[in-house]
Motif scaffolding. Structure first.
Motif, short mmCIF file in Angstrom:
data_model
loop_
_atom_site.label_atom_id
_atom_site.label_comp_id
_atom_site.label_asym_id
_atom_site.label_seq_id
_atom_site.Cartn_x
_atom_site.Cartn_y
_atom_site.Cartn_z
N GLU A 158 24.56 -38.50 -5.90
CA GLU A 158 24.20 -38.26 -4.50
C GLU A 158 25.39 -37.65 -3.79
O GLU A 158 26.52 -38.05 -4.01
CB GLU A 158 23.83 -39.57 -3.81
CG GLU A 158 22.63 -40.26 -4.40
CD GLU A 158 22.39 -41.62 -3.79
OE1 GLU A 158 23.16 -42.02 -2.88
OE2 GLU A 158 21.45 -42.30 -4.22
N LYS A 159 25.11 -36.70 -2.94
CA LYS A 159 26.14 -36.10 -2.10
C LYS A 159 26.33 -36.98 -0.88
O LYS A 159 25.36 -37.30 -0.20
CB LYS A 159 25.75 -34.69 -1.72
CG LYS A 159 26.84 -33.89 -1.08
CD LYS A 159 26.42 -32.45 -0.93
CE LYS A 159 27.52 -31.65 -0.27
NZ LYS A 159 27.15 -30.25 -0.11
N GLN B 202 20.37 -30.99 -15.68
CA GLN B 202 19.56 -30.43 -14.60
C GLN B 202 18.16 -31.03 -14.55
O GLN B 202 17.52 -31.01 -13.52
CB GLN B 202 19.48 -28.91 -14.78
CG GLN B 202 18.96 -28.16 -13.60
CD GLN B 202 19.95 -28.09 -12.44
OE1 GLN B 202 21.04 -28.62 -12.49
NE2 GLN B 202 19.55 -27.42 -11.39
N THR C 110 22.69 -41.23 -11.79
CA THR C 110 22.32 -40.85 -10.42
C THR C 110 23.51 -40.12 -9.81
O THR C 110 24.66 -40.40 -10.12
CB THR C 110 21.96 -42.06 -9.54
OG1 THR C 110 23.09 -42.90 -9.41
CG2 THR C 110 20.79 -42.83 -10.11
N LYS D 207 24.61 -26.38 -5.08
CA LYS D 207 24.94 -26.68 -3.68
C LYS D 207 26.16 -27.60 -3.56
O LYS D 207 26.61 -27.88 -2.46
CB LYS D 207 23.75 -27.35 -2.98
CG LYS D 207 22.50 -26.51 -2.97
CD LYS D 207 22.65 -25.29 -2.12
CE LYS D 207 21.34 -24.52 -2.09
NZ LYS D 207 21.44 -23.25 -1.44
N ILE D 208 26.69 -28.07 -4.69
CA ILE D 208 27.86 -28.94 -4.67
C ILE D 208 29.10 -28.06 -4.75
O ILE D 208 29.21 -27.21 -5.63
CB ILE D 208 27.82 -29.95 -5.83
CG1 ILE D 208 26.59 -30.85 -5.67
CG2 ILE D 208 29.09 -30.76 -5.89
CD1 ILE D 208 26.35 -31.75 -6.85
N LEU E 268 31.10 -37.21 -3.73
CA LEU E 268 29.89 -37.55 -4.45
C LEU E 268 29.89 -39.03 -4.81
O LEU E 268 30.95 -39.62 -5.03
CB LEU E 268 29.79 -36.73 -5.75
CG LEU E 268 29.83 -35.22 -5.61
CD1 LEU E 268 29.87 -34.59 -6.99
CD2 LEU E 268 28.64 -34.73 -4.82
N ASP F 114 33.65 -31.73 -2.19
CA ASP F 114 32.55 -32.57 -1.71
C ASP F 114 32.73 -33.98 -2.26
O ASP F 114 33.17 -34.18 -3.39
CB ASP F 114 31.19 -32.04 -2.18
CG ASP F 114 30.76 -30.78 -1.44
OD1 ASP F 114 31.37 -30.49 -0.39
OD2 ASP F 114 29.83 -30.11 -1.91
N ASN G 119 16.65 -36.01 -11.47
CA ASN G 119 16.37 -35.79 -10.05
C ASN G 119 17.68 -35.77 -9.25
O ASN G 119 17.95 -36.66 -8.47
CB ASN G 119 15.43 -36.87 -9.53
CG ASN G 119 14.89 -36.55 -8.16
OD1 ASN G 119 14.94 -35.40 -7.74
ND2 ASN G 119 14.41 -37.54 -7.46
N PHE G 120 18.51 -34.77 -9.48
CA PHE G 120 19.78 -34.60 -8.79
C PHE G 120 19.60 -33.59 -7.67
O PHE G 120 18.69 -32.76 -7.72
CB PHE G 120 20.87 -34.09 -9.74
CG PHE G 120 21.25 -35.04 -10.83
CD1 PHE G 120 21.36 -36.40 -10.60
CD2 PHE G 120 21.52 -34.57 -12.09
CE1 PHE G 120 21.73 -37.27 -11.59
CE2 PHE G 120 21.89 -35.44 -13.10
CZ PHE G 120 22.00 -36.79 -12.85
N PRO G 121 20.50 -33.61 -6.67
CA PRO G 121 20.48 -32.51 -5.71
C PRO G 121 20.81 -31.21 -6.45
O PRO G 121 21.40 -31.25 -7.53
CB PRO G 121 21.59 -32.88 -4.71
CG PRO G 121 22.42 -33.90 -5.38
CD PRO G 121 21.56 -34.57 -6.39
N PRO G 122 20.43 -30.08 -5.90
CA PRO G 122 20.74 -28.81 -6.59
C PRO G 122 22.24 -28.70 -6.89
O PRO G 122 23.06 -28.79 -5.98
CB PRO G 122 20.28 -27.75 -5.60
CG PRO G 122 19.32 -28.45 -4.69
CD PRO G 122 19.74 -29.88 -4.65
#
Length: 73
Positions: A63-64, A17, A61, A26-27, A33, A31, A20-23
């Motif tokens: 990313e969605k 956590q 890294t 929220k995944i 990725l 989805d 710098n990942f998306p929350p």
């Protein structure tokens, strides 16, 4: 569409956590990725005494992907 004779290898994704990942909450399942990281292979002994193996991706890294993205094989 994948054919039924395709072999799949499942990987656990380890995403700390503090990067710098998306929350991560929220995944959702399903989805798409884009993950860049390193592979980590683990060997352990199961409850039945057999050697078992697991594959992890330690994410560097994550990313969605956009909803319109397609996967090409």
């Amino acid at each position: 569409m994948l054919s039924k004779d395709c072999d799949n290898t499942w990987h656990n994704v380890i995403a700390n956590q503090n990067r710098n990942f998306p929350p991560l909450d929220k995944i959702c399942k399903g989805d798409t990725l884009h993950i860049v990281g390193r592979l980590r292979n683990n060997k352990f002994v199961g409850q039945d005494g057999q050697d078992r193996y697991s594959n992890d991706v330690v994410a560097l890294t994550l990313e969605k992907e956009a909803e319109s993205a397609t996967i090409q094989f």
